[in-house]
Design a protein around this motif. Structure first.
Motif, PDB file in Angstrom:
ATOM      1  N   THR A  97     -17.884  45.995  21.796  1.00  0.00           N
ATOM      2  CA  THR A  97     -18.047  44.918  21.208  1.00  0.00           C
ATOM      3  C   THR A  97     -16.771  44.140  21.062  1.00  0.00           C
ATOM      4  OG1 THR A  97     -20.132  45.793  20.125  1.00  0.00           O
ATOM      5  CG2 THR A  97     -19.117  43.659  19.209  1.00  0.00           C
ATOM      6  N   ASP A  98     -16.744  42.641  21.397  1.00  0.00           N
ATOM      7  CA  ASP A  98     -15.545  41.842  21.165  1.00  0.00           C
ATOM      8  C   ASP A  98     -16.103  41.141  19.752  1.00  0.00           C
ATOM      9  OD1 ASP A  98     -13.964  42.620  23.152  1.00  0.00           O
ATOM     10  OD2 ASP A  98     -14.951  41.380  24.508  1.00  0.00           O
ATOM     11  N   TYR A  99     -15.118  40.858  18.888  1.00  0.00           N
ATOM     12  CA  TYR A  99     -15.039  40.201  17.547  1.00  0.00           C
ATOM     13  C   TYR A  99     -14.499  38.912  17.332  1.00  0.00           C
ATOM     14  CZ  TYR A  99     -17.274  44.791  16.468  1.00  0.00           C
ATOM     15  OH  TYR A  99     -17.964  46.135  16.481  1.00  0.00           O
ATOM     16  N   PHE A 100     -14.981  37.819  16.944  1.00  0.00           N
ATOM     17  CA  PHE A 100     -14.495  36.657  16.845  1.00  0.00           C
ATOM     18  C   PHE A 100     -14.710  36.085  15.507  1.00  0.00           C
ATOM     19  CE2 PHE A 100     -16.057  37.390  21.125  1.00  0.00           C
ATOM     20  CZ  PHE A 100     -14.913  37.358  21.826  1.00  0.00           C
ATOM     21  N   ILE A 101     -13.645  35.123  15.087  1.00  0.00           N
ATOM     22  CA  ILE A 101     -13.897  34.343  13.835  1.00  0.00           C
ATOM     23  C   ILE A 101     -13.559  32.976  14.014  1.00  0.00           C
ATOM     24  CG2 ILE A 101     -13.933  36.500  12.501  1.00  0.00           C
ATOM     25  CD1 ILE A 101     -11.161  35.278  11.471  1.00  0.00           C
ATOM     26  N   ARG A 102     -13.926  31.871  13.515  1.00  0.00           N
ATOM     27  CA  ARG A 102     -13.479  30.535  13.667  1.00  0.00           C
ATOM     28  C   ARG A 102     -12.384  30.342  12.646  1.00  0.00           C
ATOM     29  NH1 ARG A 102     -17.870  25.424  13.915  1.00  0.00           N
ATOM     30  NH2 ARG A 102     -16.315  24.328  15.220  1.00  0.00           N
TER      31      ARG A 102
END
Length: 179
Positions: free
Chosen positions: A57-62
């Motif tokens: 899983t790749d995790y991203f935040i704005r």
């Protein structure tokens, strides 16, 4: 006292007031997926995104990347997505409503920003949590990236003319539904 940014657009002739601000709806890694793939391996809210592929899983935040404009009070803003490690992502979630002062996470910029060349090594960054429900701020690493125009612009600021050009290009060259 610094001035407020305003210009008459050379592309459309309209008067634009206020410092430019452009954002991406999703990280490029999510935006490039088909609708079927998004439903199958992705999850996105207005501030968080994950993409799971091959058991990883790749995790991203704005986040917000600020570029100072010389003589102007408010900076040029890019609303971008940054990838975080799983540990940092979960720490960010745990402290989302009440960020811990000084919390900083390492991440990678996950959007191709218009009119800034892609870098072969990507853009490493520090992500600083902000209080009061504000999106985290991104500070790009400059070590080893001195030739990256975006790093230079963030560190040294840009002229009003460059800010206008970047804004015009973003408004008139980006597809209207850019992710």
């Amino acid at each position: 006292m610094a001035a407020i940014f305003a210009f008459t657009c050379s592309c459309c002739g309209n008067l634009h007031e206020g410092s430019p601000s452009f954002s991406f709806k999703a990280p490029d890694q999510y935006a490039c997926l088909s609708e079927e793939q998004k439903a199958e391996v992705g999850s996105r809210t207005s501030d968080l995104c994950t993409v799971t592929h091959n058991g990883h899983t790749d995790y991203f935040i704005r986040t917000i990347l600020e570029v100072p404009i010389e003589g102007i009070e408010e900076p040029f803003l890019w609303g971008i997505w940054v990838s975080l490690s799983e540990k940092s992502f979960h720490r960010y979630l745990e402290t989302y409503d009440v960020p811990v002062d000084g919390d900083c996470f390492f991440g990678w910029v996950c959007n191709a920003i218009p009119n800034y060349p892609e870098t072969a090594r990507g853009r490493p960054a520090d992500v600083y949590a902000q209080p009061g429900g504000k999106r985290p701020k991104v500070w790009l690493h400059h070590q080893g990236h001195e030739d990256d125009a975006l790093v230079v612009d963030q560190n040294e600021g840009i002229s009003v003319a460059r800010a206008q050009w970047l804004a015009e290009q973003a408004m008139h060259s980006m597809p209207p539904e850019r992710p």
